[in-house]
Design a protein around this motif. Structure first.
Motif, PDB file in Angstrom:
ATOM      1  N   ARG A   1       0.832  -1.214   0.000  1.00 42.84           N
ATOM      2  CA  ARG A   1       0.000   0.000   0.000  1.00 42.84           C
ATOM      3  C   ARG A   1       0.867   1.265   0.000  1.00 42.84           C
ATOM      4  NH1 ARG A   1      -3.379  -3.155   3.520  1.00 42.84           N
ATOM      5  NH2 ARG A   1      -2.331  -2.268   5.356  1.00 42.84           N
ATOM      6  N   ARG A   2       1.960   1.210   0.751  1.00 36.72           N
ATOM      7  CA  ARG A   2       2.857   2.367   0.831  1.00 36.72           C
ATOM      8  C   ARG A   2       3.513   2.652  -0.523  1.00 36.72           C
ATOM      9  NH1 ARG A   2       8.159   2.810   1.455  1.00 36.72           N
ATOM     10  NH2 ARG A   2       8.425   0.588   1.933  1.00 36.72           N
ATOM     11  N   LEU A   3       3.991   1.583  -1.196  1.00 36.69           N
ATOM     12  CA  LEU A   3       4.676   1.759  -2.478  1.00 36.69           C
ATOM     13  C   LEU A   3       3.710   2.144  -3.600  1.00 36.69           C
ATOM     14  CD1 LEU A   3       7.174  -1.241  -2.255  1.00 36.69           C
ATOM     15  CD2 LEU A   3       7.741   1.198  -2.171  1.00 36.69           C
ATOM     16  N   VAL A   4       2.494   1.588  -3.557  1.00 44.22           N
ATOM     17  CA  VAL A   4       1.489   1.939  -4.567  1.00 44.22           C
ATOM     18  C   VAL A   4       1.121   3.416  -4.446  1.00 44.22           C
ATOM     19  CG1 VAL A   4      -0.945   1.631  -5.209  1.00 44.22           C
ATOM     20  CG2 VAL A   4       0.524  -0.366  -4.915  1.00 44.22           C
ATOM     21  N   ALA A   5       1.060   3.898  -3.217  1.00 42.98           N
ATOM     22  CA  ALA A   5       0.735   5.313  -2.987  1.00 42.98           C
ATOM     23  C   ALA A   5       1.791   6.236  -3.595  1.00 42.98           C
ATOM     24  CB  ALA A   5       0.620   5.577  -1.490  1.00 42.98           C
ATOM     25  N   ILE A   6       3.000   5.704  -3.779  1.00 43.95           N
ATOM     26  CA  ILE A   6       4.092   6.502  -4.355  1.00 43.95           C
ATOM     27  C   ILE A   6       4.181   6.327  -5.872  1.00 43.95           C
ATOM     28  CG2 ILE A   6       6.604   6.846  -4.393  1.00 43.95           C
ATOM     29  CD1 ILE A   6       6.640   5.819  -1.481  1.00 43.95           C
TER      30      ILE A   6
ATOM     31  N   HIS B   1       1.940   4.652  -8.102  1.00 46.13           N
ATOM     32  CA  HIS B   1       0.743   4.540  -8.945  1.00 46.13           C
ATOM     33  C   HIS B   1       0.720   5.702  -9.943  1.00 46.13           C
ATOM     34  CE1 HIS B   1      -3.494   4.444 -10.139  1.00 46.13           C
ATOM     35  NE2 HIS B   1      -3.496   3.178  -9.708  1.00 46.13           N
ATOM     36  N   PRO B   2       0.287   5.447 -11.196  1.00 47.14           N
ATOM     37  CA  PRO B   2       0.293   6.522 -12.211  1.00 47.14           C
ATOM     38  C   PRO B   2      -0.483   7.766 -11.797  1.00 47.14           C
ATOM     39  CG  PRO B   2      -0.987   4.596 -12.933  1.00 47.14           C
ATOM     40  CD  PRO B   2      -0.173   4.180 -11.762  1.00 47.14           C
ATOM     41  N   ASP B   3      -1.554   7.587 -11.024  1.00 49.32           N
ATOM     42  CA  ASP B   3      -2.330   8.751 -10.578  1.00 49.32           C
ATOM     43  C   ASP B   3      -1.573   9.574  -9.546  1.00 49.32           C
ATOM     44  OD1 ASP B   3      -4.366   7.966 -12.220  1.00 49.32           O
ATOM     45  OD2 ASP B   3      -5.517   6.954 -10.652  1.00 49.32           O
ATOM     46  N   LYS B   4      -0.637   8.923  -8.838  1.00 44.86           N
ATOM     47  CA  LYS B   4       0.143   9.618  -7.808  1.00 44.86           C
ATOM     48  C   LYS B   4       1.465  10.150  -8.369  1.00 44.86           C
ATOM     49  CE  LYS B   4      -2.634   8.636  -4.295  1.00 44.86           C
ATOM     50  NZ  LYS B   4      -3.273   9.680  -3.451  1.00 44.86           N
ATOM     51  N   ALA B   5       2.143   9.284  -9.146  1.00 41.48           N
ATOM     52  CA  ALA B   5       3.466   9.667  -9.659  1.00 41.48           C
ATOM     53  C   ALA B   5       3.373  10.675 -10.801  1.00 41.48           C
ATOM     54  CB  ALA B   5       4.208   8.424 -10.130  1.00 41.48           C
ATOM     55  N   LYS B   6       2.265  10.592 -11.568  1.00 41.87           N
ATOM     56  CA  LYS B   6       2.035  11.496 -12.706  1.00 41.87           C
ATOM     57  C   LYS B   6       3.212  11.493 -13.682  1.00 41.87           C
ATOM     58  CE  LYS B   6      -1.390  14.051 -10.204  1.00 41.87           C
ATOM     59  NZ  LYS B   6      -2.049  15.270  -9.887  1.00 41.87           N
ATOM     60  N   GLU B   7       3.895  12.635 -13.865  1.00 42.24           N
ATOM     61  CA  GLU B   7       4.969  12.688 -14.869  1.00 42.24           C
ATOM     62  C   GLU B   7       6.177  11.838 -14.477  1.00 42.24           C
ATOM     63  OE1 GLU B   7       5.551  16.191 -12.098  1.00 42.24           O
ATOM     64  OE2 GLU B   7       3.873  15.312 -13.199  1.00 42.24           O
TER      65      GLU B   7
ATOM     66  N   PHE C   1       6.322   0.037 -11.432  1.00 42.97           N
ATOM     67  CA  PHE C   1       5.000  -0.239 -10.866  1.00 42.97           C
ATOM     68  C   PHE C   1       4.590  -1.693 -11.117  1.00 42.97           C
ATOM     69  CE2 PHE C   1       0.269   0.012 -11.013  1.00 42.97           C
ATOM     70  CZ  PHE C   1       0.068   0.366  -9.682  1.00 42.97           C
ATOM     71  N   GLN C   2       4.857  -2.196 -12.333  1.00 39.34           N
ATOM     72  CA  GLN C   2       4.534  -3.588 -12.665  1.00 39.34           C
ATOM     73  C   GLN C   2       5.341  -4.560 -11.801  1.00 39.34           C
ATOM     74  OE1 GLN C   2       2.207  -4.861 -14.643  1.00 39.34           O
ATOM     75  NE2 GLN C   2       1.461  -2.826 -15.185  1.00 39.34           N
ATOM     76  N   THR C   3       6.577  -4.186 -11.508  1.00 38.07           N
ATOM     77  CA  THR C   3       7.434  -5.024 -10.663  1.00 38.07           C
ATOM     78  C   THR C   3       6.873  -5.122  -9.248  1.00 38.07           C
ATOM     79  OG1 THR C   3       9.395  -4.382 -11.936  1.00 38.07           O
ATOM     80  CG2 THR C   3       9.774  -5.321  -9.758  1.00 38.07           C
ATOM     81  N   ILE C   4       6.360  -4.005  -8.741  1.00 37.22           N
ATOM     82  CA  ILE C   4       5.755  -3.982  -7.401  1.00 37.22           C
ATOM     83  C   ILE C   4       4.512  -4.874  -7.366  1.00 37.22           C
ATOM     84  CG2 ILE C   4       4.535  -2.518  -5.729  1.00 37.22           C
ATOM     85  CD1 ILE C   4       6.421  -0.220  -6.649  1.00 37.22           C
ATOM     86  N   LEU C   5       3.691  -4.775  -8.407  1.00 34.25           N
ATOM     87  CA  LEU C   5       2.478  -5.604  -8.492  1.00 34.25           C
ATOM     88  C   LEU C   5       2.830  -7.090  -8.533  1.00 34.25           C
ATOM     89  CD1 LEU C   5       0.282  -3.643 -11.090  1.00 34.25           C
ATOM     90  CD2 LEU C   5      -0.050  -3.791  -8.616  1.00 34.25           C
TER      91      LEU C   5
END
Length: 249
Positions: free
Chosen positions: A211-216, A218-224, A231-235
């Motif tokens: 949850r902590r890493l996704v919050a960082i 995730h495309p909606d959070k990381a943006k540019e 992200f795929q590696t985390i998943l």
């Protein structure tokens, strides 16, 4: 059968009379004729029975061969979409070493692999697994699962493990045995590292880190700054660890 025995007695009787010219000689020849025809009849029957047995054994062996190969071809095509020469060689070597086959079966193995490749859409993994369960010993089914891991990619992917796990369930492989085999081929430590955890982390720790890493990332959070590969590696790491029943809660 009775006609053969009667014919033997008649031939023996006539031969005995002609050769010896007396009743005792005819009687002995009658008994000899009966014995010879009876022996021929029984021996011929046993020979026919042996031929049937050989055919049954050959059919049984071919059935096992095709069933195990079907599972192997199904897995390779499902994960790689094609079968390489190296895959065929791996399968042949493993069959000779671990299953009831020898060097004389090499041509048969290759021929079956080619046929299965050309008819891959007809492979019903549930039906094939049922045939394997009926004809293979438990240790042979363990060997099938090991072969699938060997056929997997060097850096084992979560999807590959998931497919093998599903096949293991169809083959009634105990979860403990499956995890033992998987542990020999899959380096789980890298997944803990990706989630920035120690290898003794619990399921609760894994979920929290995810949850902590996704919050960082995730495309909606990381943006540019979004890194798709990261992200795929985390998943992948999360999915692999969360589905590994050997990890404590």
């Amino acid at each position: 059968m009775k006609r053969l025995r009667i014919s033997g007695k008649i031939i023996g009787l006539l031969s005995g009379l002609l050769v010896t010219g007396n009743f005792i000689g005819a009687l002995l020849a009658t008994l000899l004729g009966h014995f010879l025809f009876d022996f021929k009849e029984n021996n011929g029957s046993n020979y026919a029975d042996n031929e049937v047995l050989d055919d049954q054994l050959s059919s049984f062996k071919a059935n096992i061969l095709r069933s195990i190969l079907s599972v192997s071809v199904y897995f390779v095509l499902k994960t790689k979409n094609r079968i390489l020469v190296s895959d065929i060689n791996t399968i042949k070597e493993y069959f000779i070493e671990h299953f009831r086959f020898d060097m004389n079966d090499i041509v048969l193995i290759e021929k079956n692999i080619i046929n299965l490749m050309n008819q891959s859409e007809l492979i019903d993994i549930r039906s094939i697994s049922s045939v394997v369960n009926q004809n293979c010993l438990y240790n042979e089914k363990i060997n099938i699962i090991e072969l699938l891991f060997i056929l997997g990619s060097p850096n084992f992917q979560f999807d590959e493990t998931k497919i093998i796990s599903a096949i293991a369930n169809l083959l009634n492989i105990k979860r403990f045995d499956f995890n033992l085999i998987k542990g020999r081929f899959c380096d789980t430590s890298k997944y803990f590292t990706i989630l920035e955890l120690d290898t003794n982390a619990s399921i609760k720790d894994i979920k929290k880190a995810y949850r902590r890493l996704v919050a960082i990332h995730h495309p909606d959070k990381a943006k540019e700054n979004y890194d798709k590969e990261k992200f795929q590696t985390i998943l992948e790491a999360y999915n692999y660890l969360i589905n590994n029943s050997s990890i404590g809660s």
